[in-house]
Design an enzyme around this catalytic site. Structure first.
Site, PDB file in Angstrom:
ATOM      1  N   TYR A   1      92.288 -11.860  63.227  1.00 42.46           N
ATOM      2  CA  TYR A   1      91.061 -11.248  62.900  1.00 42.46           C
ATOM      3  C   TYR A   1      90.168 -11.311  64.153  1.00 42.46           C
ATOM      4  O   TYR A   1      90.110 -12.384  65.041  1.00 42.46           O
ATOM      5  CB  TYR A   1      90.086 -11.844  61.798  1.00 42.46           C
ATOM      6  CG  TYR A   1      89.827 -10.890  60.804  1.00 42.46           C
ATOM      7  CD1 TYR A   1      89.034  -9.842  60.784  1.00 42.46           C
ATOM      8  CD2 TYR A   1      90.901 -11.074  59.462  1.00 42.46           C
ATOM      9  CE1 TYR A   1      89.055  -9.056  59.797  1.00 42.46           C
ATOM     10  CE2 TYR A   1      90.598 -10.310  58.373  1.00 42.46           C
ATOM     11  CZ  TYR A   1      89.760  -9.338  58.707  1.00 42.46           C
ATOM     12  OH  TYR A   1      89.430  -8.436  57.419  1.00 42.46           O
TER      13      TYR A   1
ATOM     14  N   GLU B   1      87.006  -9.086  65.089  1.00 41.41           N
ATOM     15  CA  GLU B   1      85.908  -8.097  64.874  1.00 41.41           C
ATOM     16  C   GLU B   1      85.178  -8.268  66.033  1.00 41.41           C
ATOM     17  O   GLU B   1      84.923  -9.319  66.592  1.00 41.41           O
ATOM     18  CB  GLU B   1      85.026  -8.127  63.663  1.00 41.41           C
ATOM     19  CG  GLU B   1      85.704  -7.426  62.344  1.00 41.41           C
ATOM     20  CD  GLU B   1      84.828  -7.795  61.094  1.00 41.41           C
ATOM     21  OE1 GLU B   1      83.910  -8.644  61.112  1.00 41.41           O
ATOM     22  OE2 GLU B   1      85.027  -7.412  60.148  1.00 41.41           O
TER      23      GLU B   1
ATOM     24  N   ASP C   1      89.512  16.840  72.173  1.00 43.62           N
ATOM     25  CA  ASP C   1      90.555  15.944  71.585  1.00 43.62           C
ATOM     26  C   ASP C   1      91.894  16.293  72.019  1.00 43.62           C
ATOM     27  O   ASP C   1      92.513  17.199  71.686  1.00 43.62           O
ATOM     28  CB  ASP C   1      90.488  16.815  70.003  1.00 43.62           C
ATOM     29  CG  ASP C   1      91.301  16.073  69.057  1.00 43.62           C
ATOM     30  OD1 ASP C   1      92.052  15.098  69.592  1.00 43.62           O
ATOM     31  OD2 ASP C   1      91.263  16.156  67.699  1.00 43.62           O
TER      32      ASP C   1
ATOM     33  N   THR D   1      95.367  10.404  70.137  1.00 43.46           N
ATOM     34  CA  THR D   1      96.177   9.360  69.579  1.00 43.46           C
ATOM     35  C   THR D   1      96.990   8.841  70.558  1.00 43.46           C
ATOM     36  O   THR D   1      97.228   9.244  71.721  1.00 43.46           O
ATOM     37  CB  THR D   1      97.157  10.255  68.630  1.00 43.46           C
ATOM     38  OG1 THR D   1      98.007  10.918  69.329  1.00 43.46           O
ATOM     39  CG2 THR D   1      96.590  11.054  67.498  1.00 43.46           C
TER      40      THR D   1
ATOM     41  N   LYS E   1     101.968  10.241  69.952  1.00 46.19           N
ATOM     42  CA  LYS E   1     102.399  11.825  70.081  1.00 46.19           C
ATOM     43  C   LYS E   1     103.078  11.708  71.311  1.00 46.19           C
ATOM     44  O   LYS E   1     104.006  11.042  71.433  1.00 46.19           O
ATOM     45  CB  LYS E   1     101.310  12.725  70.020  1.00 46.19           C
ATOM     46  CG  LYS E   1     100.577  12.714  68.341  1.00 46.19           C
ATOM     47  CD  LYS E   1      99.724  13.849  68.153  1.00 46.19           C
ATOM     48  CE  LYS E   1      99.274  13.625  66.740  1.00 46.19           C
ATOM     49  NZ  LYS E   1      98.146  14.531  66.227  1.00 46.19           N
TER      50      LYS E   1
ATOM     51  N   ARG F   1     101.500   3.930  66.540  1.00 43.15           N
ATOM     52  CA  ARG F   1     100.550   4.967  65.796  1.00 43.15           C
ATOM     53  C   ARG F   1      98.804   4.031  65.922  1.00 43.15           C
ATOM     54  O   ARG F   1      98.681   3.194  65.678  1.00 43.15           O
ATOM     55  CB  ARG F   1     100.672   4.654  64.206  1.00 43.15           C
ATOM     56  CG  ARG F   1     100.296   5.715  63.453  1.00 43.15           C
ATOM     57  CD  ARG F   1     101.122   6.230  62.196  1.00 43.15           C
ATOM     58  NE  ARG F   1     102.159   6.722  62.729  1.00 43.15           N
ATOM     59  CZ  ARG F   1     102.416   8.096  62.849  1.00 43.15           C
ATOM     60  NH1 ARG F   1     101.451   8.968  62.642  1.00 43.15           N
ATOM     61  NH2 ARG F   1     103.435   8.585  63.323  1.00 43.15           N
TER      62      ARG F   1
HETATM   63  C1  LIG Z   1      97.060  14.486  65.399  1.00 42.75           C
HETATM   64  C2  LIG Z   1      95.750  15.033  65.549  1.00 42.75           C
HETATM   65  C3  LIG Z   1      94.624  14.129  65.085  1.00 42.75           C
HETATM   66  C4  LIG Z   1      94.734  12.988  64.272  1.00 42.75           C
HETATM   67  O1  LIG Z   1      95.465  12.117  64.360  1.00 42.75           O
HETATM   68  P1  LIG Z   1      95.794  11.061  63.331  1.00 42.75           P
HETATM   69  O2  LIG Z   1      96.191   9.828  63.984  1.00 42.75           O
HETATM   70  O3  LIG Z   1      96.905  11.692  62.519  1.00 42.75           O
HETATM   71  O4  LIG Z   1      94.622  10.984  62.504  1.00 42.75           O
HETATM   72  C5  LIG Z   1      93.282  14.625  65.487  1.00 42.75           C
HETATM   73  N1  LIG Z   1      93.168  15.787  66.437  1.00 42.75           N
HETATM   74  C6  LIG Z   1      94.350  16.585  66.776  1.00 42.75           C
HETATM   75  C7  LIG Z   1      93.968  17.780  67.620  1.00 42.75           C
HETATM   76  C8  LIG Z   1      95.604  16.189  66.411  1.00 42.75           C
HETATM   77  O5  LIG Z   1      96.533  17.057  66.828  1.00 42.75           O
END
Ligand SMILES: *Cc1c(COP(=O)(O)O)cnc(C)c1O
Length: 442
Positions: free
Chosen positions: A59, A61, A205, A231, A234, A240
């Site tokens: 933990y 936090e 994003d 993320t 990817k 993850r």
């Molecule tokens: C994959 C993705 C997310 C979210 O990612 P998660 O880990 O699945 O919550 C946010 N924005 C875009 C543009 C994405 O392609």
């Protein structure tokens, strides 16, 4: 190694054969099928090792040096390393590596930059926006006031004039760019100009393409954005999870928006695995990987175009492409199902101005992160394009179609067998056969 440190498949196989079977079956699926889902990748075994470590028990936090629990000295080192590596790799003033996912990173970015009810200008979902960009079923559409921009019907690229017009008309608090399916590089400088013109924050994003930024294969949004969310699983090939980069002035607001506003305790095993992935992403080998991901996407897209699948925008500059299937008189749902039968994993996807429902869709999306991680290159991309061209034409209702799908499936097995994404033994000490004997017969 004779000290216990973590993952022990023997222990899992003895304690819980049912879950051990799931783990092995999934490993076999990942090895034996073609993975073309654009948001997926294969992590290194080093990343998996950090994920499976005893850091999962801790933990923590708060932030390094300012925790609400004792005993955080070791996990603090992991988080400091992850933050330092992220800042160095992306040239960012500040990094927060605690978000549990890309969605959690976006929630924190909204919380830091806007108030409920504020106008947010982002790409419409059917044109490539994410659920967190103002979808009605998501917090972003419920608590904020979304205004959507689109791609143009002719080029299928972002219409920057429309973005500016909408910004001037609606005066958003925040403008978002970055997409789940846009295959082209984004003009961050123009988005910055538009944001400045109307006094809006610019949130990029970069969930999908941050790995290409890390590998210097596409331009970086960091110099232009107030905040970059992403993320780590990817193209970046990490665990993850999510991450936020921002300018120094926003650091405190971003940190407070993650904890305590939207999250509790961080997952320190994942934070450590993010540090491992960021270290890997800073190497020349990763730059070569990122370049090859794009080269492979171009080769795959050109091959699919030759098979009659029309690439949206005419091609790609990134790791992904969306293919319009209408010339084949086939919907995305059916194409996805036929490919799945031939052991090719891809997903149905809307094309711009799609007249089909999202569950049916007129297109499919493909990405090359995973197959490139396996070591495949342009010749294999041409082969995969031919296999997809055959699979989508294979009507499983006809004998010839069913045979074609079976043949492609066998060709997939032969191809993937030459490019194993993971060592064939799970662990160097794993006696041959343990991974197999643990599997209950189906
Ligand atoms: C994959 C993705 C997310 C979210 O990612 P998660 O880990 O699945 O919550 C946010 N924005 C875009 C543009 C994405 O392609």
């Amino acid at each position: 190694m004779d000290t216990f440190w973590g993952p022990d498949f023997h222990a899992l196989a003895c304690a819980d054969p049912e879950i051990a079977d799931v783990v092995l079956a999934e490993l076999e699926r990942q090895r034996g099928h073609l993975q073309l889902i654009a948001s997926e990748n294969f992590t290194s075994t080093a990343v998996l090792a950090a994920l499976g470590s005893t850091l999962a028990n801790k933990y923590a936090e708060g932030y390094p040096g300012r925790r609400y629990y004792g005993g955080c000295a070791e996990v603090d080192r992991a988080e400091l390393l992850a933050v330092e590596r992220a800042r160095d790799l992306f040239g960012a003033d500040h990094a927060n590596v605690q978000p549990h996912s890309g969605t959690a990173a976006n929630l924190a970015a909204y919380a830091a930059l806007a108030e409920p009810g504020d106008v947010v200008l982002a790409m419409e979902l059917p044109h490539g926006g994410h659920l967190t960009h103002g979808s009605r079923g998501n917090f972003s559409g419920k608590w904020f006031h979304p205004v959507g921009y689109r791609v143009t019907p002719n080029t299928e690229e972002i219409d920057y004039d429309e973005v500016r017009d909408l910004a001037l008309a609606h005066r958003p608090k925040m403008i978002i760019c970055g997409s789940t399916s846009y295959p082209r590089t984004i003009d961050f400088a123009t988005f910055r100009d538009i944001a400045d013109e109307v006094g809006a924050y610019l949130l990029v994003d970069a969930a999908h393409f941050i790995g290409l930024v890390a590998g210097r294969a596409v331009p970086s949004p960091v110099p232009y954005a107030d905040v970059v969310t992403c993320t780590t699983h990817k193209v970046l090939r990490g665990p993850r999870g999510g991450m936020i980069l921002c300018r120094a002035e926003l650091a405190e607001r971003i940190d407070r928006a993650v904890f305590p506003f939207s999250q509790g305790s961080p997952m320190m095993h994942t934070v450590a695995a993010k540090a491992v992935a960021l270290n890997e992403a800073a190497t020349p080998a990763f730059r070569a990987y990122a370049r090859q991901v794009v080269g492979n996407a171009r080769a795959l897209t050109a091959g699919l175009a030759a098979e009659g699948l029309r690439p949206v925008t005419g091609g790609t500059d990134t790791h992904l492409a969306v293919l319009d299937l209408r010339a084949l008189e086939l919907c995305g749902r059916e194409a996805e199902a036929r490919c799945a039968q031939a052991r090719i994993a891809l997903n149905k996807h809307a094309i711009p101005y799609d007249t089909e429902k999202p569950a049916v869709a007129s297109g499919v999306r493909v990405g090359t992160s995973s197959v490139t991680a396996q070591g495949m290159r342009e010749p294999e991309m041409r082969q995969i394009a031919r296999m997809i061209g055959t699979a989508v034409r294979g009507d499983p209702g006809s004998a010839a179609g069913a045979r074609a799908l079976r043949d492609v499936g066998e060709e997939v097995t032969a191809l993937t067998g030459g490019f194993p994404p993971y060592p064939l033994r799970l662990h160097p000490d794993d006696p041959a056969g343990v991974t197999r004997s643990a599997r209950s017969p189906h």
